[in-house]
Write an enzyme that holds these catalytic residues in place. Sequence first.
Site, PDB file in Angstrom:
ATOM      1  CD  GLN A 182      -0.278   2.741   6.733  1.00  0.00           C
ATOM      2  OE1 GLN A 182      -1.236   3.315   6.244  1.00  0.00           O
ATOM      3  NE2 GLN A 182       0.958   3.167   6.574  1.00  0.00           N
ATOM      4  CG  ASN A 215      -6.334   5.907   1.165  1.00  0.00           C
ATOM      5  OD1 ASN A 215      -6.315   7.124   1.306  1.00  0.00           O
ATOM      6  ND2 ASN A 215      -5.216   5.204   1.010  1.00  0.00           N
ATOM      7  CD  GLU A 216      -2.678   6.877  -1.515  1.00  0.00           C
ATOM      8  OE1 GLU A 216      -1.953   5.863  -1.548  1.00  0.00           O
ATOM      9  OE2 GLU A 216      -2.294   7.967  -1.078  1.00  0.00           O
ATOM     10  CE1 TYR A 261       2.409  11.541   1.992  1.00  0.00           C
ATOM     11  CE2 TYR A 261       0.743  10.939   0.380  1.00  0.00           C
ATOM     12  CZ  TYR A 261       1.200  10.932   1.681  1.00  0.00           C
ATOM     13  OH  TYR A 261       0.462  10.335   2.672  1.00  0.00           O
ATOM     14  CD  GLU A 268      -2.840   9.167   2.877  1.00  0.00           C
ATOM     15  OE1 GLU A 268      -1.675   9.058   2.439  1.00  0.00           O
ATOM     16  OE2 GLU A 268      -3.632   8.233   2.965  1.00  0.00           O
ATOM     17  CD1 TRP A 306       1.502   9.254   6.227  1.00  0.00           C
ATOM     18  CD2 TRP A 306      -0.702   8.820   6.303  1.00  0.00           C
ATOM     19  NE1 TRP A 306       1.366   7.913   6.452  1.00  0.00           N
ATOM     20  CE2 TRP A 306       0.028   7.622   6.505  1.00  0.00           C
ATOM     21  CE3 TRP A 306      -2.091   8.783   6.318  1.00  0.00           C
ATOM     22  CZ2 TRP A 306      -0.613   6.400   6.707  1.00  0.00           C
ATOM     23  CZ3 TRP A 306      -2.718   7.571   6.524  1.00  0.00           C
ATOM     24  CH2 TRP A 306      -1.977   6.393   6.704  1.00  0.00           C
ATOM     25  CD  GLU A 320       4.101   4.280   4.997  1.00  0.00           C
ATOM     26  OE1 GLU A 320       3.572   4.418   3.880  1.00  0.00           O
ATOM     27  OE2 GLU A 320       3.588   4.705   6.050  1.00  0.00           O
ATOM     28  CD1 TRP A 321       1.470   1.425   3.385  1.00  0.00           C
ATOM     29  CD2 TRP A 321       0.254  -0.388   3.852  1.00  0.00           C
ATOM     30  NE1 TRP A 321       0.193   1.839   3.720  1.00  0.00           N
ATOM     31  CE2 TRP A 321      -0.567   0.754   4.008  1.00  0.00           C
ATOM     32  CE3 TRP A 321      -0.294  -1.654   4.086  1.00  0.00           C
ATOM     33  CZ2 TRP A 321      -1.899   0.660   4.406  1.00  0.00           C
ATOM     34  CZ3 TRP A 321      -1.619  -1.745   4.473  1.00  0.00           C
ATOM     35  CH2 TRP A 321      -2.404  -0.597   4.630  1.00  0.00           C
TER      36      TRP A 321
END
Length: 454
Positions: free
Chosen positions: A20, A165-166, A296, A355, A402, A409-410
């Site tokens: 990223q 991660n995730e 989030y 995050e 974050w 962002e992907w």
Amino acid sequence: MPRINFPDGFDFGVATSAFQIEGAWDADGKGPSVWDTFGHTPGKVHDDVPGDVACDHYHRFRDDVALLKDLGVDSYRFSLSWPRILPDGTGAVNRKGLDFYKELVDELLEAGIAPNVTLYHWDLPQALEDRGGWPNRDVAGWFADYAALVFDEFHGLVPRWSTLNEPIALWVGYGMGAFAPGRADERAGRQAMHHALLAHGRALEAFRAGGDAEAEIGIVLDIWKRHPATASVADHDAAERGDDESFRFFLDPLLLGGYRDRLVRRLTERGVMPETRPEDFELIARPVDYLGLNVYSRVVASAADAEQRWWVAGDAHPGGNFLDNGMEFYPKSVYDAIRMVTGEYGFDRPLYVTENGVSDALGDDAAHPIDDAERIRYVAGFLSWIAKAVEEGADVRGYYLWSLMDNYEWSAGFSQRFGLYHVDTRTLARTPKRSAHWYRDVIAARGFDPAALP
């Protein structure tokens, strides 16, 4: 409301990921990742702009470490690019790639900032995808070899590691097709998720064998707890199913020793239960030193809208108290996640909120505010609930916002901005937002006064 305070030793940090921010997608011997391939495929990412340059952190890392030092962070969480170190995923090592990360780590240590390194943040070497990718069981061995190499190279330099991660992102990439590599095959997606757990276990083995006694290692999972939209049985079932097939898919084998019966039943009925071996779960459940939680918000689950895209800004979905970007503001979600892991799962080791942040989601450069008061209120809300959990005895050791800067962002490209620092995609200039100044003050004071929020 009384002042929010954090204890001495609580780590404040920020987080990024290699793909990223680094750019330099084919520089100095780096091999392509699945995200390089995906981003170069028309129609896959916002405005068809690939992550070739991103924030050009590869060439600007010293300036970015200076930003970190100015913020006063205790720790910086970042990831390594597997194909920058091993262009083919296995075999020959790219020394220039390793040297880049060694220089970054040296710069951080010189600035008094503790490196927190993630081995894998979604950028699988394309060469390994060509060999079957994450649905291929061999990936666990490939990952273990990569991990062992990295642990040896950075022995004694990195105090905190995470394996993955995730890993739920593998479902998005293999099961839904919305992320790289763009495959929409539910069976492949579930198999990839299981193999990620195997890879984590194998990497943990490699870490313990390396004998870096001063360092700690964990895994980072994202927790979006489902709440039923109504008291109906159907909505309750929708929430339960959503939890089981996302974060519980990982938490159950890691902390309870296997998949829960109702998940196995559902996946078996659909013909998508991943293939497992009896010895898998002993490997997966080997204890970590800490658990990282990415939180989030929550998800309000409705059986009447099973296809709702709750993660897409602007899509209508149940809930309330919506932010400018369309996501629900529900800061108690982080407290709920901490209590679930420590209570329901009995996890008694340190936790980090690895995050948490919010996107401006207002378009490209000209539309993005420097005066981002909403981000300040969002972060303050989550920090308040983390402080409550700590006061009640939860062993939460740190918080990573974050993100340091607006990044790639992907699939959303630069259309969503999470940064404390605005990045102009034309000049790549970094400009502090109001939230950067506020977060710097929070870190320095180890807390904040809720009455003074904008």
